[in-house]
Design a protein around this motif. Structure first.
Motif: not given
Ligand code: FAD
Length: 386
Positions: A298, A300-302, A304-305
């Motif tokens: 998460e 990593e995902r956040e 990028h977001k």
């Protein structure tokens, strides 16, 4: 049984910030740095926007100077002057700042290992190796800067590029302490040259670029006044943002420069890295509580977001300016001046996020005046990334 809950590799500003947050949450944390004097030598212009205070408390003694604007010069010295009524950026005592963040992590309970180079990070077994020992933990956070071998190990096939940065600290005669000076030089593009006023008589003169060291160093020397004296000289690397870079593998994460968390247009990494250290610590906390390393993904995902959109737009701007000639720049600066764009920049310009300004330039139609130089296809690219 592990030696620590968390091991942090690198006690730069981002590693120390992450260590502080984790120790503050009650975890056993160890931080390793190959240096024995944290923060030294200085390898930073030390300028951060006032946005830093949204997430970090800055003790007054760390702030050398407060600036309100920037004088930006085209290759032929056409001036674009952007300024605000209030302070827009702080010039930090960066050495002291690193020491302060490190001490804050220790005060929160972190165990320090100085003069301890980490030779290898085993991402399968969540352990690190130093010259005389192996240490295990539940999470390893690598914040070892732009040339971290772990970062390369996590991304074996990635072309991990960096800009070269050179900086002199100068003794200079009295200077304007209210404004930063930025100079566009064709040889440096998409990088640029900066003059940061530290005090009345002390200046950080530096640049980042893809150009050769010799070209860059010559430019710096030419930018000095005859009676300036070099007190210090440092070189460093500024990693290029790459959205394909992996920053989580099993229980190992990358943060800060190791993760290339840096603004493409300015090369500034302190605010992004510090925000990401906080985010990573929140997700690490969840991971340790739930024993579920999906929480690290998460992070990593956040990341990028939060940053892909902005950084992509900044990279688009960079790829455009990379191809402009000196005449193009002069034309653009003149157009921008003629249409009072300095006022728009002063209102919408932000050191950290540039999409609000780009949107405003498109909305006001001014960007179309620059069309002959930018080109329709390139303008579409900017448009798409907004
Ligand atoms: C010339 C220059 C000017 C800059 N100016 C600005 C600016 O004005 N504003 C801004 O926001 N950003 C600026 N930056 C970028 C900023 O300095 C970085 O983004 C920031 O330092 C990143 O912090 P970090 O903790 O991730 O890495 P670093 O500061 O690089 O710290 C990494 C630490 O890890 C340690 N380490 C490395 N390898 C190992 C190992 N194997 N074992 C143990 N320890 C290890 C190092 O000793 C170091 O202490 C500039 C960079 C340069 C080069």
């Amino acid at each position: 049984m592990t030696d620590y809950d968390v091991i942090v590799v690198g006690a730069g500003p981002i590693g120390s910030t992450y260590a502080y947050h984790m120790a503050n949450k009650g975890y056993s944390v160890a931080i390793f740095d190959m240096k024995n004097r944290i923060g030294e030598p200085l390898q930073c212009a030390g300028i951060v926007s006032t946005n830093i205070t949204l997430t970090e408390r800055l003790p007054e003694e760390i702030i050398y100077n407060k600036v309100k604007g920037a004088k930006i010069y085209s290759p032929n010295k056409t001036l674009l002057y952007v300024k605000k009524e209030e302070t827009v950026a702080y010039v930090l005592d960066r050495v002291y700042y690193d020491k302060y963040l490190f001490q804050r992590a220790l005060d929160a309970g972190t165990t320090p290992y100085l003069s301890s180079r980490v030779l290898d990070v085993d991402m399968e077994n969540t352990s690190i190796k130093t010259i005389d020992n192996t240490y295990t933990s539940k999470i390893i956070a690598v914040a070892a800067g732009p040339v971290s071998s772990t970062s390369r190990k996590m991304n074996p096939d990635l072309n991990d590029e960096s800009f070269t940065a050179i900086q002199y600290t100068l003794d200079t005669k009295k200077q304007d302490t209210q404004n930063v000076i930025l100079e566009v030089h064709n040889e440096l593009l998409p990088g640029f040259l900066w003059k940061i006023p530290v005090t009345d008589t002390k200046q950080r003169l530096g640049l980042f670029t893809d150009a050769s060291y010799k070209t860059a160093d010559n430019l710096l020397r030419n930018a000095m006044n005859d009676d300036d004296i070099i007190i210090e000289k440092h070189t460093g690397l500024i990693p290029k943002y790459n959205k394909d870079k992996k920053i989580v593998y099993n229980n190992t994460i990358l943060i800060g420069d190791s993760a290339s968390q840096i603004k493409p247009t300015t090369g500034g990494g302190l605010i992004v890295g510090s925000n990401m250290a906080r985010l990573a610590s929140d997700k690490s906390d969840l991971m340790l509580k739930d024993n579920d390393n999906n929480h690290l993904l998460e992070y990593e995902r956040e990341y990028h977001k939060r940053y892909d959109h902005e950084f992509k737009a900044q990279q688009n701007v960079q790829s455009i300016i990379r191809e402009l000639s000196d005449d193009d720049f002069d034309y653009m600066f003149e157009q921008l001046q003629e249409h009072d764009v300095d006022k728009i920049i002063s209102e919408y310009g932000d050191m950290d996020t540039q999409t609000p300004l780009l949107k405003q330039l498109v909305k006001s139609g001014i960007i179309f005046k620059l069309l002959p130089k930018i080109g329709v296809r390139r303008l579409k690219n900017i448009w798409k990334s907004l």
